[in-house]
Write an enzyme that holds these catalytic residues in place. Structure first.
Site, PDB file in Angstrom:
ATOM      1  N   SER A 147      33.077 -97.932  25.551  1.00 50.31           N
ATOM      2  CA  SER A 147      32.954 -96.505  25.304  1.00 50.31           C
ATOM      3  C   SER A 147      33.716 -96.096  24.036  1.00 50.31           C
ATOM      4  CB  SER A 147      33.435 -95.735  26.538  1.00 50.31           C
ATOM      5  OG  SER A 147      33.056 -94.383  26.477  1.00 50.31           O
ATOM      6  N   THR A 148      34.732 -95.241  24.143  1.00 44.32           N
ATOM      7  CA  THR A 148      35.548 -94.899  22.978  1.00 44.32           C
ATOM      8  C   THR A 148      36.196 -96.140  22.381  1.00 44.32           C
ATOM      9  OG1 THR A 148      35.993 -92.679  23.840  1.00 44.32           O
ATOM     10  CG2 THR A 148      37.543 -93.540  22.214  1.00 44.32           C
TER      11      THR A 148
END
Length: 274
Positions: free
Chosen positions: A95-96
């Protein structure tokens, strides 16, 4: 508790277990290195050295009010890699954390890395713009910031109970333990870091970063990801990479490293050992 202090004085917590070839894990928003525990133990038990840090403002790292952007995230990762003198490392980002890995490789070079993996990652760009019409409207991310500002604890209950793990899908049995562990990790971190981090993961354009990367990169993404929609992320990122391979998982949610750990771990191992 092992920590490093970055150039701007921020204390970063990290785990460094085992010996052998290093695998470095970068976690997603708003979690911590604990989100990788299943992967850390899996690879540790197969003779790898596993490393994971808590991003600034997250987990056990310092809750500073500054530097919650992709350049600082990448610089913190570079500081950790330098402190540990990592060589021939494989970087895995969820994700991030996938954005962090991409920015790190583009900003600091590939001298310490040999492969990378992006899992349900935010690149190339999440927010909708004229150049990225398939992205999500900025109002979506403004709404996330509003939730963090007004009702963070409840929001951090609702996110894992719903779209993050796909527990809102028909026939999917929610895991109370996973929901509570997500909430625990989120509430351990700082509200300012999480608030600012929404801008970092949603508005950072990684297009040029992806083009700079030459090492092999595996892009793994579920086509039922309700957090980072598949069509505007993984296929586009894989196309921009010089040596990217796309692997699509039918029906898998955003949090697939946890809910489908057996499948993800096996595929990670195959890629790393290829």
């Amino acid at each position: 508790m092992p920590t490093i202090t970055t150039a701007d004085g921020t204390e970063i917590f990290y785990k460094d277990w085992g010996q052998g070839r290093p695998i470095v894990f970068s976690h997603g928003w708003p979690l911590s290195s604990d989100d990788w525990d299943t992967q850390l133990l899996f690879f540790l038990n197969r003779g790898y050295r596993v490393i994971a840090h808590d991003r600034r403002g997250h987990g056990r790292s310092a809750q500073v009010d500054r530097g919650h952007d992709m350049d600082h995230y990448a610089d913190d990762l570079a500081a950790l890699a330098g402190h540990l003198d990592l060589r021939d490392a494989v970087h895995v980002g969820h994700s991030t954390g996938g954005g962090e890995v991409v920015r790190y490789l583009a900003r600091h070079g590939e001298g310490r890395a040999v492969k990378a993996v992006l899992i349900a990652a935010v690149p190339p760009l999440m927010v909708q713009t004229e150049a990225n019409p398939g992205g999500l409207p900025k109002e979506v991310f403004d709404g996330l910031q509003d939730q963090v500002a007004r009702r963070r604890s409840q929001f951090y209950r609702e996110m894992p109970a719903g779209p993050f793990y796909g527990f809102n899908r028909p026939g999917v049995e929610p895991s109370e333990a996973l929901i509570q562990n997500w909430w625990r990790q989120g509430m351990t971190g700082g509200a300012k870091a999480h608030y600012d981090g929404i801008v970092a993961f949603s508005q950072t354009d990684f297009t040029e970063d992806l083009k700079k990367i030459t090492i092999p990169v595996l892009v793994m993404h579920g086509d039922d990801d309700q957090v980072v929609p598949y069509a505007d992320s993984a296929p586009l990122a894989a196309d921009l990479l010089k040596n990217g391979t796309l692997k699509t998982y039918p029906g898998f949610p955003h949090g697939m490293p946890t809910t489908q750990a057996d499948v993800i771990n096996a595929d990670l191992l195959a890629f790393i050992e290829a």
